[in-house]
Design a protein around this motif. Structure first.
Motif, PDB file in Angstrom:
ATOM      1  N   GLU A  27       0.815  -1.233  -0.055  1.00 43.44           N
ATOM      2  CA  GLU A  27       0.013   0.154   0.114  1.00 43.44           C
ATOM      3  C   GLU A  27       0.914   1.240   0.033  1.00 43.44           C
ATOM      4  OE1 GLU A  27      -2.897   0.022   3.187  1.00 43.44           O
ATOM      5  OE2 GLU A  27      -3.522  -1.908   2.543  1.00 43.44           O
ATOM      6  N   VAL A  28       0.372   2.122  -0.722  1.00 44.59           N
ATOM      7  CA  VAL A  28       1.396   3.369  -1.106  1.00 44.59           C
ATOM      8  C   VAL A  28       0.284   4.602  -0.745  1.00 44.59           C
ATOM      9  CG1 VAL A  28       2.978   5.023  -2.289  1.00 44.59           C
ATOM     10  CG2 VAL A  28       2.822   2.443  -2.649  1.00 44.59           C
ATOM     11  N   PRO A  29       0.482   5.348   0.581  1.00 43.83           N
ATOM     12  CA  PRO A  29      -0.380   6.365   0.690  1.00 43.83           C
ATOM     13  C   PRO A  29      -0.477   7.598  -0.276  1.00 43.83           C
ATOM     14  CG  PRO A  29       0.433   5.934   2.813  1.00 43.83           C
ATOM     15  CD  PRO A  29       1.346   5.150   1.560  1.00 43.83           C
ATOM     16  N   ALA A  30      -1.519   8.352  -0.375  1.00 43.72           N
ATOM     17  CA  ALA A  30      -1.495   9.497  -1.311  1.00 43.72           C
ATOM     18  C   ALA A  30      -0.505  10.564  -0.965  1.00 43.72           C
ATOM     19  CB  ALA A  30      -2.768  10.044  -1.368  1.00 43.72           C
ATOM     20  N   GLY A  31       0.238  10.771  -2.023  1.00 41.24           N
ATOM     21  CA  GLY A  31       1.306  11.815  -2.058  1.00 41.24           C
ATOM     22  C   GLY A  31       2.858  11.124  -1.559  1.00 41.24           C
ATOM     23  N   ASP A  32       2.850   9.879  -1.677  1.00 41.64           N
ATOM     24  CA  ASP A  32       4.090   9.138  -1.385  1.00 41.64           C
ATOM     25  C   ASP A  32       4.497   8.754  -2.638  1.00 41.64           C
ATOM     26  OD1 ASP A  32       3.733   9.840   1.282  1.00 41.64           O
ATOM     27  OD2 ASP A  32       3.440   7.889   2.101  1.00 41.64           O
ATOM     28  N   PHE A  33       5.754   8.175  -2.627  1.00 43.25           N
ATOM     29  CA  PHE A  33       6.443   7.652  -4.212  1.00 43.25           C
ATOM     30  C   PHE A  33       7.163   6.338  -3.557  1.00 43.25           C
ATOM     31  CE2 PHE A  33      10.115   7.415  -6.671  1.00 43.25           C
ATOM     32  CZ  PHE A  33       9.548   7.609  -7.908  1.00 43.25           C
ATOM     33  N   ILE A  34       7.130   5.239  -4.281  1.00 40.82           N
ATOM     34  CA  ILE A  34       7.683   4.100  -3.995  1.00 40.82           C
ATOM     35  C   ILE A  34       8.446   3.829  -5.530  1.00 40.82           C
ATOM     36  CG2 ILE A  34       5.591   2.757  -5.259  1.00 40.82           C
ATOM     37  CD1 ILE A  34       6.225   0.517  -3.156  1.00 40.82           C
ATOM     38  N   VAL A  35       9.943   3.519  -4.909  1.00 41.84           N
ATOM     39  CA  VAL A  35      10.703   3.239  -6.100  1.00 41.84           C
ATOM     40  C   VAL A  35      11.430   1.764  -6.006  1.00 41.84           C
ATOM     41  CG1 VAL A  35      12.679   4.144  -4.822  1.00 41.84           C
ATOM     42  CG2 VAL A  35      12.794   4.037  -7.216  1.00 41.84           C
ATOM     43  N   PHE A  36      11.535   1.092  -7.009  1.00 36.74           N
ATOM     44  CA  PHE A  36      12.193  -0.276  -6.949  1.00 36.74           C
ATOM     45  C   PHE A  36      13.324  -0.023  -7.802  1.00 36.74           C
ATOM     46  CE2 PHE A  36       7.416  -0.882  -6.708  1.00 36.74           C
ATOM     47  CZ  PHE A  36       7.114  -1.878  -5.787  1.00 36.74           C
ATOM     48  N   ASN A  37      14.528  -0.566  -7.217  1.00 39.76           N
ATOM     49  CA  ASN A  37      15.924  -0.369  -7.876  1.00 39.76           C
ATOM     50  C   ASN A  37      16.193  -1.619  -8.454  1.00 39.76           C
ATOM     51  OD1 ASN A  37      16.478   2.269  -7.237  1.00 39.76           O
ATOM     52  ND2 ASN A  37      16.635   1.892  -5.035  1.00 39.76           N
ATOM     53  N   ASP A  38      15.550  -2.754  -8.237  1.00 35.81           N
ATOM     54  CA  ASP A  38      16.116  -3.848  -8.693  1.00 35.81           C
ATOM     55  C   ASP A  38      15.226  -4.582  -9.775  1.00 35.81           C
ATOM     56  OD1 ASP A  38      13.970  -4.559  -7.255  1.00 35.81           O
ATOM     57  OD2 ASP A  38      14.886  -6.188  -6.172  1.00 35.81           O
ATOM     58  N   ILE A  39      14.660  -4.078 -10.639  1.00 38.32           N
ATOM     59  CA  ILE A  39      13.889  -4.584 -11.711  1.00 38.32           C
ATOM     60  C   ILE A  39      14.903  -5.131 -12.705  1.00 38.32           C
ATOM     61  CG2 ILE A  39      12.135  -4.537 -13.627  1.00 38.32           C
ATOM     62  CD1 ILE A  39      11.264  -4.324 -10.494  1.00 38.32           C
ATOM     63  N   ASN A  40      15.100  -6.326 -13.055  1.00 40.59           N
ATOM     64  CA  ASN A  40      15.986  -6.952 -13.892  1.00 40.59           C
ATOM     65  C   ASN A  40      15.599  -8.004 -14.838  1.00 40.59           C
ATOM     66  OD1 ASN A  40      15.738  -9.007 -12.025  1.00 40.59           O
ATOM     67  ND2 ASN A  40      17.906  -8.830 -11.132  1.00 40.59           N
ATOM     68  N   GLU A  41      14.161  -8.045 -14.945  1.00 39.67           N
ATOM     69  CA  GLU A  41      13.338  -8.988 -15.795  1.00 39.67           C
ATOM     70  C   GLU A  41      12.203  -8.472 -16.029  1.00 39.67           C
ATOM     71  OE1 GLU A  41      11.770 -12.035 -12.383  1.00 39.67           O
ATOM     72  OE2 GLU A  41      13.786 -12.444 -13.165  1.00 39.67           O
ATOM     73  N   ALA A  42      11.371  -8.947 -17.038  1.00 38.72           N
ATOM     74  CA  ALA A  42      10.085  -8.683 -17.449  1.00 38.72           C
ATOM     75  C   ALA A  42       9.169  -8.780 -16.081  1.00 38.72           C
ATOM     76  CB  ALA A  42       9.340  -9.442 -18.399  1.00 38.72           C
ATOM     77  N   THR A  43       8.664  -7.677 -15.642  1.00 42.44           N
ATOM     78  CA  THR A  43       7.713  -7.639 -14.712  1.00 42.44           C
ATOM     79  C   THR A  43       6.379  -6.642 -14.895  1.00 42.44           C
ATOM     80  OG1 THR A  43       9.644  -7.428 -13.110  1.00 42.44           O
ATOM     81  CG2 THR A  43       7.635  -6.776 -12.267  1.00 42.44           C
ATOM     82  N   VAL A  44       5.240  -7.292 -14.435  1.00 43.00           N
ATOM     83  CA  VAL A  44       4.020  -6.775 -14.638  1.00 43.00           C
ATOM     84  C   VAL A  44       3.655  -6.084 -13.155  1.00 43.00           C
ATOM     85  CG1 VAL A  44       1.666  -6.937 -15.027  1.00 43.00           C
ATOM     86  CG2 VAL A  44       3.365  -8.185 -16.354  1.00 43.00           C
ATOM     87  N   PHE A  45       3.327  -4.691 -13.244  1.00 47.09           N
ATOM     88  CA  PHE A  45       2.751  -4.235 -11.887  1.00 47.09           C
ATOM     89  C   PHE A  45       1.545  -3.865 -12.249  1.00 47.09           C
ATOM     90  CE2 PHE A  45       7.410  -3.307 -11.450  1.00 47.09           C
ATOM     91  CZ  PHE A  45       7.543  -3.425 -10.072  1.00 47.09           C
ATOM     92  N   SER A  46       0.462  -4.147 -11.226  1.00 45.30           N
ATOM     93  CA  SER A  46      -0.619  -3.292 -11.399  1.00 45.30           C
ATOM     94  C   SER A  46      -1.228  -2.371 -10.246  1.00 45.30           C
ATOM     95  CB  SER A  46      -1.832  -4.409 -11.487  1.00 45.30           C
ATOM     96  OG  SER A  46      -1.725  -5.319 -10.357  1.00 45.30           O
ATOM     97  N   ILE A  47      -2.125  -1.687 -10.606  1.00 47.51           N
ATOM     98  CA  ILE A  47      -2.576  -0.604  -9.711  1.00 47.51           C
ATOM     99  C   ILE A  47      -3.977  -0.813  -9.126  1.00 47.51           C
ATOM    100  CG2 ILE A  47      -2.943   1.893  -9.340  1.00 47.51           C
ATOM    101  CD1 ILE A  47       0.077   1.050  -9.829  1.00 47.51           C
ATOM    102  N   LYS A  48      -4.103  -0.589  -7.961  1.00 49.64           N
ATOM    103  CA  LYS A  48      -5.490  -0.527  -7.284  1.00 49.64           C
ATOM    104  C   LYS A  48      -5.699   0.661  -6.278  1.00 49.64           C
ATOM    105  CE  LYS A  48      -9.180  -3.003  -4.274  1.00 49.64           C
ATOM    106  NZ  LYS A  48      -9.444  -3.872  -3.390  1.00 49.64           N
ATOM    107  N   ALA A  49      -6.515   1.632  -6.954  1.00 47.56           N
ATOM    108  CA  ALA A  49      -6.525   3.071  -6.255  1.00 47.56           C
ATOM    109  C   ALA A  49      -7.580   2.867  -5.334  1.00 47.56           C
ATOM    110  CB  ALA A  49      -6.759   3.727  -7.229  1.00 47.56           C
ATOM    111  N   ALA A  50      -7.596   4.288  -4.436  1.00 56.86           N
ATOM    112  CA  ALA A  50      -8.675   4.524  -3.605  1.00 56.86           C
ATOM    113  C   ALA A  50      -9.087   3.390  -2.527  1.00 56.86           C
ATOM    114  CB  ALA A  50      -9.857   4.821  -4.387  1.00 56.86           C
ATOM    115  N   LEU A  51      -7.860   3.220  -1.864  1.00 59.22           N
ATOM    116  CA  LEU A  51      -8.013   2.157  -0.754  1.00 59.22           C
ATOM    117  C   LEU A  51      -8.926   2.449   0.405  1.00 59.22           C
ATOM    118  CD1 LEU A  51      -4.127   1.004  -0.293  1.00 59.22           C
ATOM    119  CD2 LEU A  51      -6.111  -0.250  -1.534  1.00 59.22           C
ATOM    120  N   HIS A  52      -8.925   3.786   0.740  1.00 60.40           N
ATOM    121  CA  HIS A  52      -9.751   4.213   1.837  1.00 60.40           C
ATOM    122  C   HIS A  52     -10.718   5.117   1.584  1.00 60.40           C
ATOM    123  CE1 HIS A  52      -6.265   2.666   4.077  1.00 60.40           C
ATOM    124  NE2 HIS A  52      -5.580   3.445   3.373  1.00 60.40           N
ATOM    125  N   GLY A  53     -11.390   4.759   0.284  1.00 55.81           N
ATOM    126  CA  GLY A  53     -12.687   5.579  -0.140  1.00 55.81           C
ATOM    127  C   GLY A  53     -12.398   6.413  -1.180  1.00 55.81           C
TER     128      GLY A  53
END
Length: 179
Positions: free
Chosen positions: A153-179
């Motif tokens: 979970e990433v709260p609104a206004g925060d930033f998440i970074v992944f530095n170790d992506i070294n192969e094909a990776t799929v990311f998906s987003i689910k927004a509005a966790l809290h309403g």
């Protein structure tokens, strides 16, 4: 999967002629934006002064999009464009640039040694990363970032970074966790 969440209260705020800029991420971490010895810089500016000149970032490609408000961008001798929220303009960091319009923007600066891109993702949208490198997500609203069995979970206004992506990776987003 290794990651770092950078909280909005940890962003470094700088003044510029058009307002303030919150520096979100700088790579490598030991670099300094004033010395322009970084490879990647991610920031968000609160643009309050029409016509204020943008900082010269010769040797960098600049990607900009408004998060709130609209920006009429002017790149002297090149082009102009009206950006509404989540529209993207890409330009050379050395260009004489200014804008008209009050906005909060999001910026990605990449040195000539790096390739980057901004892409707004909507709820339940996925992105497949094919190349190795760094990937980051800025949460405009509360969000959950998923990849396979990984979820964070990433709260609104925060930033998440992944530095170790070294192969094909799929990311998906689910927004509005809290309403």
């Amino acid at each position: 999967m290794q990651y770092q969440i950078i909280k909005r209260e940890d962003f470094i705020v700088h003044r510029w002629s058009g307002g303030t800029t919150s520096e979100i991420f700088l790579f490598p971490p030991s670099s300094c934006w004033e010395k322009k010895d970084f490879q990647i810089r991610i920031s968000s500016a609160d643009c309050r002064v029409d016509g204020a000149p943008y900082s010269d970032f010769i040797g960098f490609t600049r990607h900009i999009l408004p998060l709130k408000g609209s920006m009429h961008m002017f790149h002297e001798g090149h082009h102009e464009v009206l950006l509404n929220p989540f529209d993207i303009d890409i330009f050379d960091g050395s260009w004489n640039t200014h804008h008209i319009g009050k906005a909060v923007d999001f910026n990605l600066l990449c040195s000539e040694n790096w390739t980057g891109r901004l892409k707004p993702l909507l709820q339940n949208e996925s992105i497949k990363i094919e190349k190795s490198g760094i990937i980051g997500f800025y949460a405009v609203e509360d969000a959950e970032i998923r990849s396979g069995d990984f979820s964070v979970e990433v709260p609104a206004g925060d930033f998440i970074v992944f530095n170790d992506i070294n192969e094909a990776t799929v990311f998906s987003i689910k927004a509005a966790l809290h309403g």
